[in-house]
Write a protein that holds these residues in place. Structure first.
Motif, PDB file in Angstrom:
ATOM      1  N   ASP A  83       0.907  -1.494   0.028  1.00 50.70           N
ATOM      2  CA  ASP A  83       0.072  -0.134  -0.613  1.00 50.70           C
ATOM      3  C   ASP A  83       1.102   1.041   0.503  1.00 50.70           C
ATOM      4  N   ARG A 111      -1.123  -1.499 -10.030  1.00 53.14           N
ATOM      5  CA  ARG A 111      -2.522  -2.323  -9.484  1.00 53.14           C
ATOM      6  C   ARG A 111      -3.089  -3.717  -9.344  1.00 53.14           C
ATOM      7  N   ASP A 117      -6.506  -4.341  -2.578  1.00 55.86           N
ATOM      8  CA  ASP A 117      -8.004  -4.637  -2.672  1.00 55.86           C
ATOM      9  C   ASP A 117      -8.005  -3.238  -3.845  1.00 55.86           C
ATOM     10  N   ARG A 118      -9.301  -3.513  -4.185  1.00 54.43           N
ATOM     11  CA  ARG A 118      -9.926  -1.770  -4.727  1.00 54.43           C
ATOM     12  C   ARG A 118     -10.055  -0.815  -3.794  1.00 54.43           C
ATOM     13  N   LEU A 119     -10.329  -1.214  -3.044  1.00 53.12           N
ATOM     14  CA  LEU A 119     -11.472  -0.399  -2.303  1.00 53.12           C
ATOM     15  C   LEU A 119     -10.124   0.097  -1.768  1.00 53.12           C
ATOM     16  N   THR A 120      -9.111  -0.539  -1.026  1.00 56.80           N
ATOM     17  CA  THR A 120      -7.479   0.649  -0.548  1.00 56.80           C
ATOM     18  C   THR A 120      -7.207   1.240  -1.727  1.00 56.80           C
ATOM     19  N   THR A 121      -7.481   0.897  -3.210  1.00 60.17           N
ATOM     20  CA  THR A 121      -5.954   1.258  -3.859  1.00 60.17           C
ATOM     21  C   THR A 121      -7.554   2.798  -4.516  1.00 60.17           C
ATOM     22  N   ALA A 122      -8.379   2.644  -3.863  1.00 59.92           N
ATOM     23  CA  ALA A 122      -9.364   4.005  -4.505  1.00 59.92           C
ATOM     24  C   ALA A 122      -9.295   5.131  -3.754  1.00 59.92           C
ATOM     25  N   ALA A 123      -9.228   4.929  -2.454  1.00 57.40           N
ATOM     26  CA  ALA A 123      -8.988   5.389  -1.000  1.00 57.40           C
ATOM     27  C   ALA A 123      -7.936   6.363  -1.241  1.00 57.40           C
ATOM     28  N   GLU A 125      -5.377   6.424  -3.953  1.00 58.78           N
ATOM     29  CA  GLU A 125      -6.236   7.832  -5.330  1.00 58.78           C
ATOM     30  C   GLU A 125      -6.564   9.053  -4.287  1.00 58.78           C
TER      31      GLU A 125
END
Length: 137
Positions: A83, A111, A117-123, A125
């Protein structure tokens, strides 16, 4: 003693900065600032920064350079710092306030190679966009 993890994180930032074919002064300044202030870089000899960046550039300029540089960097980064690696890449690409198509493709490639997970990468960003936002004219 040099840390391969710190070197790999710097490589991720250099790859991110060069993903649109040009490393800007703002991106270089951001990399220097991040290395100078983040706890993950505690103990890093800042006089090595140019050498570490040049090592990454040498790999990038070889055949299959992007894949090779990315694979090499990610191999050295433990799962618990993935992360952090993604956040550093986003931070460097967001500094110019406009993500180019190549930078978006690089972040997508990164990614896909991480176990985040997608939620972590979105947060990550969204947080970067919020940090770099300016007052409206």
């Amino acid at each position: 003693m040099p840390s391969p993890i710190q070197d790999a994180l710097i490589h991720i930032m250099i790859i991110a900065a060069s993903s649109d074919a040009t490393i800007t002064e703002r991106e270089l300044n951001r990399i220097e600032a991040l290395v100078g202030r983040l706890p993950v870089f505690a103990g890093f000899d800042r006089t090595r920064l140019t050498d570490v960046a040049n090592d990454c550039a040498d790999v990038l300029n070889s055949d299959d350079g992007l894949d090779l540089a990315l694979d090499k960097a990610l191999f050295a980064i433990p799962t618990k710092l993935q992360d952090t690696a993604y956040a550093l890449a986003v931070e460097v690409t967001a500094v110019d306030l406009q993500l180019e198509q190549e930078e978006l493709r690089f972040l997508e490639m990164l990614r896909d190679r991480l176990t985040l997970d997608r939620l972590t990468t979105a947060a990550i960003e969204v947080a970067a966009r919020a940090r770099h936002r300016r007052l409206p004219d």
